[in-house]
Design a protein around this motif. Structure first.
Motif, short mmCIF file in Angstrom:
data_model
loop_
_atom_site.label_atom_id
_atom_site.label_comp_id
_atom_site.label_asym_id
_atom_site.label_seq_id
_atom_site.Cartn_x
_atom_site.Cartn_y
_atom_site.Cartn_z
N ARG A 118 -20.98 63.04 85.23
CA ARG A 118 -20.27 63.63 86.36
C ARG A 118 -20.25 62.65 87.53
N ASP B 250 -20.74 63.29 90.58
CA ASP B 250 -21.82 63.59 91.53
C ASP B 250 -23.19 63.63 90.85
N THR B 251 -23.37 62.83 89.82
CA THR B 251 -24.60 62.85 89.03
C THR B 251 -25.83 62.43 89.83
N THR B 252 -26.96 62.93 89.42
CA THR B 252 -28.24 62.48 89.97
C THR B 252 -29.05 61.74 88.91
N VAL B 253 -28.45 61.55 87.73
CA VAL B 253 -29.11 60.81 86.65
C VAL B 253 -28.93 59.31 86.93
N ALA B 254 -30.03 58.60 87.06
CA ALA B 254 -30.00 57.20 87.49
C ALA B 254 -29.11 56.34 86.60
N TRP C 17 -26.43 57.08 84.80
CA TRP C 17 -25.01 57.32 85.08
C TRP C 17 -24.64 56.86 86.48
N ALA C 18 -25.52 57.11 87.43
CA ALA C 18 -25.25 56.72 88.82
C ALA C 18 -25.11 55.20 88.93
N TRP C 19 -25.90 54.45 88.19
CA TRP C 19 -25.79 52.99 88.21
C TRP C 19 -24.40 52.56 87.74
#
Length: 63
Positions: A12, A14-18, A20-22
């Protein structure tokens, strides 16, 4: 100008999973750099099949 193809990760925006966020950070950097770009966000790869219960499919002759 050259085209950049980024092989990212499904997730997503707006992810908070590192992990995916990277990838999303890298996507934004590419976009802001002014390159012509294509982002690929694969859901999974064949080598991951065994990690997601794939052994059962092999044992039952599905795969």
């Amino acid at each position: 100008m050259k085209n950049v193809v980024h092989l990212g990760a499904c997730g997503r925006d707006d992810t908070t999973v590192a992990h995916w966020a990277w990838h999303q950070l890298v996507e934004k950097y590419i976009e802001w750099s002014g390159f012509i770009f294509t982002h690929l966000r694969p859901e999974t790869f064949m080598q991951n099949v065994l990690s997601y219960g794939g052994k059962r499919g092999i044992n039952e002759g599905v795969i």
